[in-house]
Structure formats: structure tokens, C-alpha cells
Scaffold this motif. Structure first.
Motif, PDB file in Angstrom:
ATOM      1  N   SER A  17      54.057  48.160  33.139  1.00  0.00           N
ATOM      2  CA  SER A  17      52.610  48.223  32.898  1.00  0.00           C
ATOM      3  C   SER A  17      51.890  48.666  34.168  1.00  0.00           C
ATOM      4  O   SER A  17      50.997  49.517  34.129  1.00  0.00           O
ATOM      5  CB  SER A  17      52.057  46.855  32.486  1.00  0.00           C
ATOM      6  OG  SER A  17      52.749  46.349  31.379  1.00  0.00           O
ATOM      7  N   PHE A  18      52.309  48.099  35.286  1.00  0.00           N
ATOM      8  CA  PHE A  18      51.672  48.444  36.556  1.00  0.00           C
ATOM      9  C   PHE A  18      51.947  49.900  36.923  1.00  0.00           C
ATOM     10  O   PHE A  18      51.041  50.628  37.332  1.00  0.00           O
ATOM     11  CB  PHE A  18      52.167  47.503  37.661  1.00  0.00           C
ATOM     12  CG  PHE A  18      51.534  47.769  38.989  1.00  0.00           C
ATOM     13  CD1 PHE A  18      50.163  47.697  39.143  1.00  0.00           C
ATOM     14  CD2 PHE A  18      52.308  48.090  40.087  1.00  0.00           C
ATOM     15  CE1 PHE A  18      49.564  47.950  40.378  1.00  0.00           C
ATOM     16  CE2 PHE A  18      51.726  48.339  41.329  1.00  0.00           C
ATOM     17  CZ  PHE A  18      50.351  48.274  41.475  1.00  0.00           C
ATOM     18  N   VAL A  73      51.814  46.159  27.870  1.00  0.00           N
ATOM     19  CA  VAL A  73      51.087  44.938  28.248  1.00  0.00           C
ATOM     20  C   VAL A  73      51.228  43.898  27.143  1.00  0.00           C
ATOM     21  O   VAL A  73      51.458  42.710  27.401  1.00  0.00           O
ATOM     22  CB  VAL A  73      49.601  45.249  28.541  1.00  0.00           C
ATOM     23  CG1 VAL A  73      48.795  43.973  28.672  1.00  0.00           C
ATOM     24  CG2 VAL A  73      49.473  46.074  29.805  1.00  0.00           C
ATOM     25  N   GLY A  96      46.105  37.162  33.008  1.00  0.00           N
ATOM     26  CA  GLY A  96      46.760  38.150  32.156  1.00  0.00           C
ATOM     27  C   GLY A  96      45.931  38.500  30.935  1.00  0.00           C
ATOM     28  O   GLY A  96      45.824  39.673  30.561  1.00  0.00           O
ATOM     29  N   LEU A 151      43.477  40.855  31.908  1.00  0.00           N
ATOM     30  CA  LEU A 151      44.091  42.176  32.107  1.00  0.00           C
ATOM     31  C   LEU A 151      44.316  42.880  30.772  1.00  0.00           C
ATOM     32  O   LEU A 151      44.124  44.093  30.654  1.00  0.00           O
ATOM     33  CB  LEU A 151      45.417  42.039  32.864  1.00  0.00           C
ATOM     34  CG  LEU A 151      45.280  41.900  34.374  1.00  0.00           C
ATOM     35  CD1 LEU A 151      46.610  41.524  34.999  1.00  0.00           C
ATOM     36  CD2 LEU A 151      44.769  43.197  34.989  1.00  0.00           C
ATOM     37  N   LEU A 159      41.004  44.165  29.740  1.00  0.00           N
ATOM     38  CA  LEU A 159      40.650  45.336  30.549  1.00  0.00           C
ATOM     39  C   LEU A 159      41.441  46.560  30.114  1.00  0.00           C
ATOM     40  O   LEU A 159      40.913  47.676  30.067  1.00  0.00           O
ATOM     41  CB  LEU A 159      40.898  45.050  32.030  1.00  0.00           C
ATOM     42  CG  LEU A 159      39.849  44.164  32.701  1.00  0.00           C
ATOM     43  CD1 LEU A 159      40.319  43.739  34.090  1.00  0.00           C
ATOM     44  CD2 LEU A 159      38.522  44.913  32.811  1.00  0.00           C
ATOM     45  N   THR A 160      42.720  46.353  29.799  1.00  0.00           N
ATOM     46  CA  THR A 160      43.553  47.478  29.351  1.00  0.00           C
ATOM     47  C   THR A 160      42.981  48.080  28.073  1.00  0.00           C
ATOM     48  O   THR A 160      42.852  49.303  27.945  1.00  0.00           O
ATOM     49  CB  THR A 160      44.993  46.996  29.108  1.00  0.00           C
ATOM     50  OG1 THR A 160      45.464  46.340  30.284  1.00  0.00           O
ATOM     51  CG2 THR A 160      45.914  48.151  28.778  1.00  0.00           C
ATOM     52  N   ALA A 182      40.290  46.154  37.062  1.00  0.00           N
ATOM     53  CA  ALA A 182      41.723  45.982  36.787  1.00  0.00           C
ATOM     54  C   ALA A 182      42.507  45.842  38.083  1.00  0.00           C
ATOM     55  O   ALA A 182      43.406  45.001  38.187  1.00  0.00           O
ATOM     56  CB  ALA A 182      42.246  47.158  35.963  1.00  0.00           C
ATOM     57  N   MET A 184      41.958  42.359  39.395  1.00  0.00           N
ATOM     58  CA  MET A 184      42.676  41.353  38.605  1.00  0.00           C
ATOM     59  C   MET A 184      44.179  41.431  38.852  1.00  0.00           C
ATOM     60  O   MET A 184      44.863  40.413  38.888  1.00  0.00           O
ATOM     61  CB  MET A 184      42.398  41.555  37.114  1.00  0.00           C
ATOM     62  CG  MET A 184      41.025  41.122  36.694  1.00  0.00           C
ATOM     63  SD  MET A 184      40.663  39.486  37.277  1.00  0.00           S
ATOM     64  CE  MET A 184      40.491  38.612  35.807  1.00  0.00           C
ATOM     65  N   MET A 185      44.697  42.664  39.003  1.00  0.00           N
ATOM     66  CA  MET A 185      46.127  42.806  39.254  1.00  0.00           C
ATOM     67  C   MET A 185      46.479  42.208  40.607  1.00  0.00           C
ATOM     68  O   MET A 185      47.527  41.571  40.759  1.00  0.00           O
ATOM     69  CB  MET A 185      46.539  44.270  39.205  1.00  0.00           C
ATOM     70  CG  MET A 185      46.646  44.772  37.783  1.00  0.00           C
ATOM     71  SD  MET A 185      47.146  46.486  37.732  1.00  0.00           S
ATOM     72  CE  MET A 185      46.624  46.888  36.081  1.00  0.00           C
ATOM     73  N   HIS A 206      46.738  38.684  40.026  1.00  0.00           N
ATOM     74  CA  HIS A 206      47.930  38.421  39.208  1.00  0.00           C
ATOM     75  C   HIS A 206      49.192  38.388  40.080  1.00  0.00           C
ATOM     76  O   HIS A 206      49.994  37.457  40.011  1.00  0.00           O
ATOM     77  CB  HIS A 206      48.044  39.538  38.163  1.00  0.00           C
ATOM     78  CG  HIS A 206      48.891  39.212  36.971  1.00  0.00           C
ATOM     79  ND1 HIS A 206      48.687  38.116  36.179  1.00  0.00           N
ATOM     80  CD2 HIS A 206      49.932  39.878  36.403  1.00  0.00           C
ATOM     81  CE1 HIS A 206      49.568  38.110  35.191  1.00  0.00           C
ATOM     82  NE2 HIS A 206      50.347  39.166  35.311  1.00  0.00           N
TER      83      HIS A 206
END
Ligand code: HEM
Lengths: 176, 243
Positions: free
Chosen positions: B67-68, B124, B148, B151, B154-155, B222, B225-226, B229
Motif C-alpha cells: 500500500s505504501f 489497503v 489505519g 488512512l 483518506l485512501t 496521508a 498519518m502514515m 502509523h
């Protein structure tokens, strides 16, 4: 450089690059919880090489797909020509399907509640057991949640025609 | 063979230039390997050592990492797309045609951006399922699950705002349908929709707002947040143990 003798390892070598001093040796657990030196490996190379390989694979697959499959582009946006049915992006088609049944319950209450329960999950499930077999009810609920999501998206994507009527795609229904 | 690799890596990493760039000894010794991680601003979020069982592919299926990676690829392909794209109702669609017929590799760029975006929604979601089935949201990782969920939102938001930008029939009507769902929320819904699309109908206001959200606000959110995370994964003692 720590000199390595067979079966022997110099733990605190006299090293000119050393920027720390040993104050005392105390008994206790390593600060890294649940880790002992024996079951760990160096991040470089062990983890990073794997991540590198996985990255190359993902990039190759993405490139291959992008070479053979073109992103959709329809006619210029036209406010006077409403397609029938007009569909949301695929990941919102489950939501659109629910809205079709009821705007308030399907479009607001159910998704809102699901999202709230999803975010609150770790605080609702307070048992320490991690294995699915030890939290059967929750596992079933979550699995049903996922299946319902997928089924609604599939219905919205393939089984809905003009006026959101139910169609069967392999009998001449059009697929978005 | 291993001897050749060893010699080669000594040749590449055992010189002054390498050392000056990476501030680390050649990573052929454990000391060099540690330094390569914690003297490197990008890598120091990793621990120097990881648990062996955390490497098992069938535990994470690399889903968080993929995902990243997809997010990074979306930024890398998104920036050149921004060079050609004009967020105006007169020119947006033309930008798409230019990418297809005029710009070298423009279509490939657009394809990669589009398919990576769809793929990211899927990975995700699957990552969340993996975390659920392994019970990895339990103490001390409760809050990282909540991060998460943000996230995930957001995705979806990134994907949805990007969907409008080509300004074709698909984009226009999907966003018209999608935003009308928002207006069903009692009391707040209609004003939320009005603010989101900058008017009563999807038009220039909506296109500009979605463009700014898609290229600035949501990616920035994002990234932040990552960062939280990944930081939390580290602080919670790495990823959870396989069951
Ligand atoms: C853009 C989205 C996301 C990215 C880039 C991301 C990235 C990652 C990565 C790289 C890991 C390390 C382990 C692994 O790869 O599985 C991880 C772990 C984790 N993620 Fe995510 N994640 C995302 C979304 C989510 C979502 C939607 C959830 C849950 C709702 C979530 C909850 C967690 C938790 C609880 C962990 C710790 C798992 C463990 O310790 O085993 N993440 N995430």
C-alpha cells in the motif's frame, strides 16, 4: 572491529570509533519487548532486501498492466446528458446499492454505524485472545461484513441497469 | 558466489565516498549494517534488528508495505501528470486527450496512476483484513488500528477526488452521484455537499476543489498519518507476532 574467534565474541571491544562508554552491567530484560538476540536478524540486509524484491515485483506488475490496459476516458462531461444508470466509483457502489433501498437507513445510518464500529473495534473487543478460533463471534461478524461489502459492490457494478433495475450481465446487460 | 558478492559489496561500499554519503561503515559487518540503518534519515524509522518471524511473507503478505509503495508510485506518477493537467472545465478533458495523443508516454503515465490508485484501495482493504484476522489490533496496537481507519478513509478520499479530474462523462456523473449520497445526511449533509463541490451542482467550483484536495490536502494528510502509523508500529515493538 569486534574480533571473532570461533564460538567466542568480544562484546565490548576497544574501538577508537566508539562514542559511548559502558556505565554498568545490570540484569534485566532487553528494552525491546519479546525479542531476544537469538530470534532477530539484521534489518539490512534481511528485511530491506525482501522489501526491495517485493517492490520490484509490484512495479513490474503495475507496468505490465498499464501497458496493456488503458484507463477509461469517455466523452466530454455533459450536464444535459445523464447516463442511465449513473454510477459512483466502484468502491462506493455498495453504498449506492444501499441508498437505492433507503437513503437515510442505507445511505447514512448503516455506513455511519459500520464506520464507527470499525474504528472502535479495538476498544470493543477487549479479550486478549488473538486467534480467530478464540473470538469466533467477532470473526464471523467481520467476515460477513466483508462478504456483504464485496457482494453489494459486485451487484452495483454488474447487475444494475437503467433506473437501477436488476439486470443479468451475460444476457445483454451492459457492464460499466 | 557469495565470495564474489562479498568482494563486490566491499568495492562499492568500502570507500570514502560511500562513507561520506551514508555516514556508515561498509554494511558487510553487523556494525556497518546497524549504522546503515540508524545513521540514515530515511531508514532510521526501522529498527536495526527485526524479529525473524516478522519476515514471514504469509503473515503480512506485504500488504501494508505494498500500500505504501503504491502511494509512493502515485506521487511519482502524479507530479508529471500535474505538469500537463489544467483544472478548468474548458481544458481538463483536453489535458487527458493531450496525454493520450501528444505527450510522450503520457498515456502510460495516466494508466499507471489510475491502476495504482485502484490497486491501493484493494491492498489497503486487504491489509485491514489481515490485521483483523491476526488480531493485531489488540493492545498495545489499538490506536494504530484507528490511525489505519483514517488512512482507509483518506485512501478512498484520494481516489474519489481524483475520479472527477478527467472531466469526462464517467467522472462527472460518478461524482454527481457520489456527492448526492453525502446530502442524505440529515441536517449537516446538504451544507457539507455545498462546501465540498463549491455550489449546488458539480462544476468549475467542484473541479478546482477536488483538484486541490487531490493534489495537496489529502496527500499531505496521508503522509502525516502514515508517519504516525509507522512510528507507532516501531513504538509498539514492531509488528505483532505470527499466531
Ligand atoms: C494507506 C494505508 C495504509 C498503509 C500504507 C499501511 C502500512 C502499514 C505497514 C507497512 C504495516 C507493517 C506490517 C504490514 O505490512 O502488514 C502496517 C501495520 C499495521 N496496520 Fe497499516 N497501513 C495502512 C492502512 C491500515 C488500515 C486501514 C488499518 C486498519 C484499519 C491498519 C492497521 C494496521 C495495524 C494495526 C498494523 C500493525 C499490525 C501488526 O502489528 O501486525 N493499517 N501498516
Amino acid at each position: 572491529m569486534p574480533k571473532e574467534v570461533e564460538g567466542e565474541y568480544e562484546v565490548f571491544p576497544d574501538n577508537p570509533h566508539k562514542t559511548y562508554g559502558l556505565m554498568a552491567v545490570v540484569k534485566g530484560k532487553s528494552p525491546v519487548v519479546d525479542k531476544s538476540p537469538e530470534d532477530t536478524v539484521m534489518t539490512w540486509p534481511h528485511l530491506l532486501i525482501r522489501e526491495l524484491v517485493a517492490s520490484v515485483v509490484v512495479m513490474a506488475v503495475l507496468l505490465a498492466i498499464s501497458l496493456v490496459l488503458n484507463a477509461p476516458l469517455e466523452e466530454h462531461a455533459n450536464l444535459t446528458e445523464t447516463p442511465n444508470p449513473a454510477k459512483a466509483p466502484w468502491y462506493f457502489l455498495g453504498l449506492q446499492e444501499l441508498v437505492h433501498y433507503s437513503a437515510l437507513i442505507g445511505g447514512v445510518i448503516i455506513p455511519g454505524l459500520s464506520l464507527f464500529l470499525l474504528a472502535a473495534l479495538p476498544y470493543l473487543d477487549r479479550t486478549p485472545d488473538r486467534a480467530p478460533s478464540k473470538r469466533k463471534l467477532l470473526t464471523v461478524v467481520f467476515t460477513v461484513f466483508i462478504i456483504v461489502n464485496v457482494v453489494l459492490i459486485v451487484i452495483g457494478s454488474y447487475f444494475r441497469g437503467p433506473g437501477w433495475s436488476f439486470i443479468v450481465p451475460w444476457r445483454g446487460g451492459s457492464v460499466q | 558466489m557469495t565470495e564474489i558478492i562479498r568482494l563486490l559489496s566491499r568495492f562499492i561500499t568500502g570507500n570514502r565516498v560511500w562513507k561520506s554519503v551514508f555516514r556508515a561503515e561498509s554494511p558487510v559487518t553487523e556494525r556497518g549494517q546497524s549504522e546503515s540503518i540508524f545513521h540514515n534519515v530515511w531508514l532510521h524509522i526501522y529498527p536495526v534488528k527485526v524479529r525473524k518471524d516478522a519476515l514471514r511473507f504469509t503473515y503480512t503478505f506485504c500488504l501494508g508495505g505494498v500500500s505504501f509503495l503504491l502511494f509512493l508510485l502515485l506521487i511519482i506518477t502524479g507530479v508529471p501528470l500535474m505538469f500537463y493537467y489544467v483544472p478548468s472545465v474548458e481544458q481538463a478533458y483536453g489535458s487527458m486527450k493531450d496525454l493520450e495523443f501528444v505527450v510522450s508516454y503520457g498515456l502510460l503515465l495516466r494508466n499507471m496512476h489510475r491502476w495504482a490508485a485502484h490497486a491501493m484501495v484493494i491492498t489497503v482493504f486487504l491489509h485491514m483484513a489481515r490485521v483483523f484476522y491476526t488480531g493485531s489490533y489488540k493492545s498495545p496496537r489499538e490506536f494504530n488500528w484507528v490511525v489505519g481507519v483514517f488512512l482507509l478513509a483518506l485512501t478512498l478520499g484520494l481516489s474519489f477526488t481524483g475520479y472527477l479530474l478527467p472531466w469526462d462523462q464517467l467522472a462527472f456523473w460518478a461524482i454527481t452521484v457520489g456527492t448526492s449520497i453525502a446530502s442524505y445526511v440529515p441536517w449537516l449533509g446538504p451544507s457539507f455537499k455545498y462546501v465540498l463541490i463549491g455550489g449546488n451542482e458539480v462544476g468549475q467550483g467542484a473541479l478546482l476543489r477536488f483538484y486541490v484536495l487531490h493534489t495537496v490536502v489529502l496527500p499531505l494528510a496521508a503522509v502525516l498519518m502514515m508517519a504516525a502509523h509507522f512510528w507507532r508500529i516501531r513504538k509498539d515493538g514492531g509488528i505483532s507476532k505470527p499466531l
